[in-house]
Design an enzyme around this catalytic site. Structure first.
Site, PDB file in Angstrom:
ATOM      1  CG  ASP A   1      -0.574  -2.466   1.543  1.00 52.24           C
ATOM      2  OD1 ASP A   1       0.198  -1.504   1.674  1.00 52.24           O
ATOM      3  OD2 ASP A   1      -0.561  -3.206   0.548  1.00 52.24           O
TER       4      ASP A   1
ATOM      5  CD  GLU B   1       1.107  -0.425  -4.641  1.00 59.44           C
ATOM      6  OE1 GLU B   1      -0.071  -0.455  -4.283  1.00 59.44           O
ATOM      7  OE2 GLU B   1       2.011   0.095  -3.957  1.00 59.44           O
TER       8      GLU B   1
HETATM    9  C1  BGC Z   1       1.901  -1.741  -1.066  1.00 61.73           C
HETATM   10  C2  BGC Z   1       2.785  -2.515  -0.130  1.00 61.73           C
HETATM   11  C3  BGC Z   1       3.846  -1.636   0.435  1.00 61.73           C
HETATM   12  C4  BGC Z   1       3.221  -0.428   1.090  1.00 61.73           C
HETATM   13  C5  BGC Z   1       4.221   0.546   1.652  1.00 61.73           C
HETATM   14  C6  BGC Z   1       1.421  -0.450  -0.458  1.00 61.73           C
HETATM   15  O1  BGC Z   1       0.743   0.301  -1.392  1.00 61.73           O
HETATM   16  O2  BGC Z   1       0.790  -2.522  -1.434  1.00 61.73           O
HETATM   17  O3  BGC Z   1       3.328  -3.617  -0.798  1.00 61.73           O
HETATM   18  O4  BGC Z   1       4.627  -2.343   1.335  1.00 61.73           O
HETATM   19  O5  BGC Z   1       2.438   0.266   0.155  1.00 61.73           O
HETATM   20  O6  BGC Z   1       4.844   1.251   0.665  1.00 61.73           O
HETATM   21  C1  BGC Z   2       3.250   5.431  -1.744  1.00 58.57           C
HETATM   22  C2  BGC Z   2       3.468   3.953  -1.854  1.00 58.57           C
HETATM   23  C3  BGC Z   2       2.179   3.269  -1.617  1.00 58.57           C
HETATM   24  C4  BGC Z   2       1.079   3.800  -2.524  1.00 58.57           C
HETATM   25  C5  BGC Z   2      -0.255   3.248  -2.133  1.00 58.57           C
HETATM   26  C6  BGC Z   2       2.184   5.868  -2.722  1.00 58.57           C
HETATM   27  O1  BGC Z   2       1.960   7.232  -2.668  1.00 58.57           O
HETATM   28  O2  BGC Z   2       4.435   6.104  -1.951  1.00 58.57           O
HETATM   29  O3  BGC Z   2       4.400   3.485  -0.947  1.00 58.57           O
HETATM   30  O4  BGC Z   2       2.360   1.913  -1.818  1.00 58.57           O
HETATM   31  O5  BGC Z   2       0.985   5.199  -2.476  1.00 58.57           O
HETATM   32  O6  BGC Z   2      -1.081   2.928  -3.197  1.00 58.57           O
END
Ligand code: BGC
Ligand code: BGC
Length: 839
Positions: A316, A516
């Site tokens: 991730d 998130e």
């Molecule tokens: C998320 C994932 C996601 C990835 C790509 C991460 O922060 O936990 O679920 O697929 O970013 O965007």
């Molecule tokens: C991204 C997400 C990712 C996240 C990680 C963002 O800046 O666009 O895809 O999941 O950071 O915490």
């Protein structure tokens, strides 16, 4: 592979096999799974032949995935990376509403660069991944399905399969061949900001969907459609324990026995693996203190060993950087633990270089490297990528009419109808006659972005406008169409005011989009401190108008007061683009008969009060307001006696992410003054000052009486204001997600000397400090502004963001006067002042 097959045979009771292996297998709580791909000698030979020609650089490249906001197609000509992704905030040309054609052109450009051998090297097609988590939800015009929490309420795996197929088609139309879905988290604490990404708190419900969704996205193994040009590879995520972290803290620690871990959080992996899932995404969280990206026993022994997962494990977003001893640009430990491809969005170059060096130094074995490469190449071959040509030339590449196609939207609308859960229906107020005057009120009534939630066009799902959703209906629009067709009238009035009294009011309200950790909350109160929506319901009722409430949310929240104020109450989750699905159920047909009855059943237990945060079916003392599985239909008696209105939450609990605000400090934060002469004072009351007068704090007003503090530095000697944390805090995930430390400040006097802002991370750890004199001097004097510093700058400046003992230090070497009314974590819009890492 052979070893796995043997292990399987042994477990099937083949007496000739080693008895101790059998005994061990019987004790293990991990289920055995049949990986549905028998060893394919022809495929293995192709891979071996290719690998024999690959340099170590090319092999390491396959293990790395960069993000399109930090990697250009040009880079792929030099760095032969295996994959690229588009993160939630990453778009072609940085445009959140880029056109499908721009996306496809970008996919073509990356593909062509990966196949270009003019500078030497092998042609190995890049695989492009994206968060198509509720439809191809980053792209304008795509069909937006309800988020998983709503799909859970449908209990309809066949519908999920269809949703997977459509998501795959729309993803392929725009050029990608990989969806980072499905999320098979089993959220156990509704405070978690990712609760809505889970189908259910019940592992059984989640497991009943996992295989169907994988098959929908990928096609069924063994059929011609499997991974053809109309399907994509899936990533089952996040392995393991994402939904079980203590206090529902995103990316936190899941503390459970192995048996419980397997029973609850691993429940969906066997059906997903049996359905042929090509990748699994490692989780940000820890399990019993060990970060999953470094967890060999779970990634390698359990997932690839016991459960026979034969695809590849992707990381991730910089998740490897959270492993003990690692940084985002250096982490051999994650590969050694079993990660096959690191998601290294902005860190890909450094990660590639250090991984290469680690292989050369023998810190990563040749065998491990080859295994990871082979796993990735197998998937690329199965996908037919080597023969596919560029994305725009494949089966449905460029068929943009698939985005939001009527038959796709019809499936999404069916999903909305089936996801709605009716909690109350006093005197059978529902279903409504469509030929009346219907007032549609509330801030969710006519807002597609809000009904779609996070992971929609942008990471947080915020900042969009109606025009960004050409193939969608708001909830109001759906109601209005049907009312009009039946000779009635729907009137939109967000604040609920009206000139002509309506026959009935539908109030649509709920959570604003989040994703998130930004969605983590301290309790299950809805919008604490803001009861506008409730007053609106009460006003309507007082005027003698029946109130039907439609609640948009990513989780069950404490709603007793709102339920009492409503005649009917519908949990609608985050329905997506098809707001019309709500009218389909709430309104009768023009002839007065029922159009669609309610089918949705709670897949999350509904809390009795706002403190009932971890409230799951099957647990001891289970006592929810509405139990798992609850959901009225039109044949039920929906009357409900008034519910108690005690929230169970004590007043004054601090807002998440705010260190100082409204005149008070967050729990566990101390305001400290200190100076170069060694004087120190923890401020418990204001005014206060250091004995030598070098730093003084008084109360001033910003939005409320004495809600701000004014700091005056004499400049003799240098002095510092700190927000000290009583226990070390990690701001790692926030830094990773581009969160800022934001100060609401008013410069009262310009700085006469150097000023710096930073953090400290305890004894023996290098503090970070960034000069801000120039930036401060540019702020409008005497005016309040929000001033932000990217947290990751403190990491770049050398601090260890995992163990901060002060979350802010503000030092001035010269005279300065500055008022501060708020110190928080947050994002800034362009109108506000920011300091970039380079200052
Ligand atoms: C998320 C994932 C996601 C990835 C790509 C991460 O922060 O936990 O679920 O697929 O970013 O965007
Ligand atoms: C991204 C997400 C990712 C996240 C990680 C963002 O800046 O666009 O895809 O999941 O950071 O915490």
């Amino acid at each position: 592979m052979t070893a796995l097959v043997l292990a399987l045979a042994a477990c099937k009771g083949d007496e000739k096999k080693d008895a101790s292996a059998t005994a061990q297998a019987e004790q293990s709580p991990w289920p055995e799974v049949k990986w549905p791909f028998p060893e394919d000698p022809a495929l293995e030979k192709r891979i071996s032949d290719l690998m024999a020609t690959m340099t170590v650089e090319e092999k390491v490249g396959q293990l790395v995935q960069g993000d399109i906001s930090s990697i250009k197609p040009e880079d792929l000509r030099k760095y032969r990376l295996g994959s690229v992704l588009a993160g939630g905030n990453s778009d072609p040309d940085g445009q959140y509403n880029a056109t499908p054609a721009q996306w496809l052109a970008l996919a073509d450009a990356f593909y062509e660069a990966s196949m270009d051998t003019s500078g030497g090297g092998k042609a190995i097609p890049v695989v492009f991944g994206i968060d198509a988590v509720h439809g191809q939800s980053n792209i304008v015009g795509a069909t937006l399905f309800p988020h998983n929490i709503g799909l859970g309420a449908t209990r309809n795996p066949e519908l999920l399969r269809r949703i997977g197929e459509i998501t795959a088609l729309e993803t392929r139309a725009t050029g990608m061949e990989w969806a980072f879905a499905p999320t098979v988290a089993v959220p156990q604490d509704d405070r978690w900001g990712r609760s809505y990404e889970g189908y259910s708190e019940s592992p059984d419900v989640v497991a009943s969907f996992a295989g169907a969704m994988v098959e929908g996205l990928q096609g069924k193994v063994g059929t011609k459609e499997f991974l053809d040009g109309r399907h994509v590879i899936s990533s089952v995520k996040h392995f393991l324990g994402d939904g079980g972290t203590a206090n529902g803290e995103d990316q936190g620690d899941t503390q459970l026995s192995e048996a419980e871990l397997v029973r609850i959080h691993a429940a969906s992996y066997p059906p997903a693996i049996a359905a042929g899932a090509q990748s699994v995404m490692a989780s940000f969280n820890s399990v019993n203190g060990v970060k999953m990206h470094g967890n060999k026993s779970l990634l390698t022994d359990a997932l690839k060993g016991r459960m026979n997962f034969g695809g590849f494990v992707v990381g991730d977003w910089n998740g490897h950087g959270q492993v003990e001893g690692c940084t985002i640009t250096d982490c051999p430990a994650t590969i050694n633990a079993g990660l096959d491809m690191a998601m290294a969005p902005d860190s890909w170059k450094g990660f590639y270089e250090t991984t290469l060096a680690a292989v050369k130094a023998g810190k990563i074995s040749q065998e491990r490297l080859d295994d990871a490469v082979r796993r990735i190449l197998r998937v690329k071959y199965r996908l037919g990528l080597f023969e596919a040509g560029k994305p725009s030339q494949r089966a449905v590449g460029g068929k943009f009419e698939l985005l939001g196609a009527p038959e796709h939207r019809a499936v999404a609308r069916q999903a909305v109808r089936e996801s709605l859960v009716l909690l109350k229906n006093q005197d059978r107020v529902l279903p409504l006659q469509p030929n009346q005057r219907i007032l549609v009120a509330g801030d969710g009534a006519d807002d597609v972005g809000k009904q779609a939630g996070g992971w929609t066009l942008s990471w947080q799902g915020t900042g969009n406008k109606r025009a960004d959703f050409p193939n969608a209906d708001s909830i109001f629009e759906g109601i209005a169409q049907q009312a009009k067709a039946a000779g009635g009238e729907a009137v939109l009035s967000v604040d609920g005011s009206f000139t002509q009294k309506p026959d009935v009011a539908i109030v649509v309200f709920g959570e604003d989009p989040y994703a998130e950790f930004q969605g983590d909350i301290p309790n299950l109160l809805f919008r604490p401190g803001n009861d506008e929506h409730l007053k609106l319901m009460q006003r309507l009722k007082a005027a003698g108008i029946p109130v039907v409430s439609v609640f948009l949310s990513g989780r069950p929240l404490w709603m007793n007061r709102e339920i009492n104020a409503s005649d009917a109450f519908v949990a609608a989750w985050l329905p997506g683009s098809e707001g019309g699905g709500i009218a389909d159920v709430l309104l009768r047909k023009p002839d007065g008969s029922v159009q669609h009855d309610f089918k949705g059943k709670l897949s999350f237990s509904w809390p009795r009060d706002a403190a009932q945060v971890a409230n799951n079916v099957g647990q001891k003392d289970y006592n929810p307001q509405f139990a798992f599985g609850f959901g009225l239909t039109y044949s039920d008696d929906g009357n409900l006696a008034a519910l108690p209105e005690e929230s169970g939450v004590k007043a004054g609990q601090t807002e998440a992410g705010t260190f100082y605000g409204r005149g008070s400090l967050a729990d566990g934060i101390v305001l400290r003054l200190s100076n170069a002469a060694g004087q120190k004072l923890d401020v418990t009351t204001v005014p206060a000052k250091l004995p030598d007068g070098s730093l003084e704090v008084t109360a001033v007003d910003h939005e409320a009486q004495e809600d701000a503090r004014r700091f005056t530095w004499s400049g003799k000697p240098a002095a510092t204001v700190s927000l000290v944390s009583s226990t070390p805090r990690s701001l790692m995930r926030e830094a990773n997600g581009d969160v800022m430390l934001v100060l609401t400040v008013r410069p009262d006097k310009t700085p006469a000397g150097d000023v710096s802002i930073g953090v400290t991370c305890g004894e023996g750890c290098k503090p970070a400090s960034l000069p801000i004199r120039a930036a401060l001097s540019k702020l409008p004097a005497g005016q309040w502004t929000r001033f932000g510093v990217l947290l990751k700058c403190f990491g770049t400046a050398g601090a260890d963001l995992r163990k901060l003992d002060s979350v802010m230090t503000l030092e001035s070497a010269g005279a300065l006067q500055l008022s501060i009314s708020r110190i928080e974590l947050g994002a800034l819009n362009e109108a506000q002042q920011t300091l970039d890492c380079a200052h």
